[in-house]
Scaffold this active site. Structure first.
Site, short mmCIF file in Angstrom:
data_model
loop_
_atom_site.label_atom_id
_atom_site.label_comp_id
_atom_site.label_asym_id
_atom_site.label_seq_id
_atom_site.Cartn_x
_atom_site.Cartn_y
_atom_site.Cartn_z
N ASP A 21 50.34 38.66 37.06
CA ASP A 21 49.69 37.91 37.94
C ASP A 21 50.15 38.26 39.36
O ASP A 21 51.15 38.32 39.60
CB ASP A 21 49.82 36.42 37.46
N GLY A 22 48.93 37.96 40.33
CA GLY A 22 49.36 37.63 41.65
C GLY A 22 48.78 38.89 42.24
O GLY A 22 49.17 39.09 43.66
N HIS A 38 45.12 45.29 42.79
CA HIS A 38 44.88 45.77 41.32
C HIS A 38 45.45 47.35 41.27
O HIS A 38 46.25 47.40 40.50
CB HIS A 38 43.51 45.67 40.88
N SER A 66 41.48 39.16 30.96
CA SER A 66 41.40 38.09 29.98
C SER A 66 39.93 37.82 29.78
O SER A 66 39.03 38.21 30.36
CB SER A 66 42.01 36.70 30.35
N GLU A 68 38.43 35.06 30.16
CA GLU A 68 38.14 34.27 31.28
C GLU A 68 37.61 35.12 32.53
O GLU A 68 37.03 34.82 33.34
CB GLU A 68 38.91 33.24 31.61
N LEU A 132 58.53 53.52 22.51
CA LEU A 132 57.65 52.32 23.29
C LEU A 132 56.41 52.00 22.73
O LEU A 132 55.66 53.09 22.87
CB LEU A 132 57.93 52.36 24.64
N SER A 197 47.70 30.53 30.19
CA SER A 197 46.37 31.12 30.35
C SER A 197 45.68 31.82 29.29
O SER A 197 45.30 33.17 29.38
CB SER A 197 46.46 32.13 31.57
C1 IPE Z 1 45.69 35.76 33.60
O1 IPE Z 1 45.99 35.92 34.93
C2 IPE Z 1 45.17 36.88 32.98
C3 IPE Z 1 45.67 38.45 33.30
C4 IPE Z 1 46.96 38.45 34.09
C5 IPE Z 1 44.94 39.44 32.99
P1 IPE Z 1 44.46 35.00 35.83
O2 IPE Z 1 44.89 35.18 37.08
O3 IPE Z 1 43.32 35.21 35.12
O4 IPE Z 1 45.01 33.41 35.24
P2 IPE Z 1 44.46 31.88 35.73
O5 IPE Z 1 43.30 31.89 35.66
O6 IPE Z 1 45.43 31.89 37.08
O7 IPE Z 1 45.11 31.16 34.82
C1 IPE Z 2 46.45 39.67 37.95
O1 IPE Z 2 46.18 39.42 39.35
C2 IPE Z 2 45.40 40.66 37.52
C3 IPE Z 2 44.28 40.08 36.64
C4 IPE Z 2 44.18 39.17 36.39
C5 IPE Z 2 43.21 41.23 36.46
P1 IPE Z 2 45.04 38.31 39.91
O2 IPE Z 2 44.00 39.02 40.14
O3 IPE Z 2 44.83 37.19 38.85
O4 IPE Z 2 45.70 37.90 41.18
P2 IPE Z 2 45.87 36.39 41.85
O5 IPE Z 2 46.32 35.51 41.06
O6 IPE Z 2 44.34 36.20 42.15
O7 IPE Z 2 46.51 36.57 43.18
MG MG Z 3 45.81 35.26 38.83
#
Ligand code: IPE
Ligand code: IPE
Ligand code: MG
Length: 253
Positions: A21-22, A38, A66, A68, A132, A197
């Site tokens: 995430d992030g 990304h 995900s 979502e 792995l 999530s």
């Molecule tokens: C969770 O991250 C899904 C992935 C890392 C693929 P999100 O950024 O979509 O999660 P929420 O919506 O903040 O919980």
């Molecule tokens: C995780 O990073 C990657 C995916 C969910 C595909 P985010 O795209 O959720 O990045 P933030 O959470 O918005 O910073």
């Molecule tokens: Mg995110």
């Protein structure tokens, strides 16, 4: 000297699950578009896959997209799908060379045809690898998975292949998309969010959870080693008392 020296090589988790995430926030902090984050995230994936291979982790599950996430702006979804196709195409030789076997979990048929094709080919090309196991969770959500499992079990009951009274948690796990893999012992989420999530809700029942404020594009080998070090300091009790666990440990020494 890196953290590797202070890690107990005999207690490396067999299965690590990650919520990467992030990426978006990482890019925004640099005045860039989310998609740039990304792309940089892929560099971290490569580094973490290599590190897991090197230290003997057997299963690494990465939450890459995900259920979502389909609700994000269409351009971001398209960019992510394109990145997926290009990355798989580019990395498959490296996976082969490094003895990494690729698996995919999630609602595979909901992915664009081109993604399905690339993924199928990569899975096929790495099927003989014995190092792995890299499991990509794509168009994945745990509630979707559990509902699918319940439906498959109901079909088996209807056809007489399964029996309601003999269903236990081990048998139910066989209906999940992760049936071929052990449960993760360690779950890492980057970027400071403290939630699951919709990720591996059944499988994470007894996982140790590790949260770090580091955004995914900055999460590299040393960060992973620190997470494993933290994991190794935990006492996993599985409902028992600390005394029971300690007694068992001394018995096995
Ligand atoms: C969770 O991250 C899904 C992935 C890392 C693929 P999100 O950024 O979509 O999660 P929420 O919506 O903040 O919980
Ligand atoms: C995780 O990073 C990657 C995916 C969910 C595909 P985010 O795209 O959720 O990045 P933030 O959470 O918005 O910073
Ligand atoms: Mg995110």
């Amino acid at each position: 000297m890196d953290t590797l020296h202070s890690i107990d090589k005999s207690r490396i988790p067999q299965h690590i699950a990650v919520i990467m995430d992030g990426n978006g926030r990482w890019a925004k902090e640099r005045g860039q578009d989310r998609v740039y984050g990304h792309h940089e995230g892929v560099v971290s994936v490569r580094d973490i896959v290599n590190t897991c291979g090197e230290i003997g982790v057997q299963y690494l599950t990465l939450y890459a997209f995900s259920t979502e996430n389909w609700n994000r702006p269409q351009e971001e979804v398209n960019a992510l799908m394109e990145l997926l196709v290009n990355t798989i195409r580019k990395e498959v030789e490296e996976l082969k060379k490094n003895n990494v076997r690729l698996h995919v979990i999630g609602d595979f048929l909901s992915l664009p045809d081109i993604c399905q094709k690339e993924l199928n080919e990569a899975v096929e090309m790495t099927v003989m690898n014995t190092g792995l196991n890299l499991i990509l969770a794509l168009s994945y959500s745990s509630r979707w998975e559990i509902m699918e499992a319940a439906k498959k079990f109901a079909v088996d009951v209807q056809s007489g292949k399964a029996d309601i009274d003999s269903l236990d948690d081990e048998q139910f796990a066989k209906y999940l998309t992760t049936s071929a893999f052990p449960d993760p012992e360690l779950m890492i989420r980057t970027s400071g969010e403290h939630r699951i999530s919709n990720y591996l809700l059944y499988q994470l029942a007894y996982a140790e959870l590790y949260f770090t404020p580091v955004h995914w594009p900055d999460f590299r080998r040393e960060n992973l080693l620190l997470a494993i070090q933290d994991y190794q300091q935990r006492e996993r009790r599985f409902g028992k008392t600390s005394e029971q666990i300690q007694k068992n440990l001394t018995r096995h020494v």
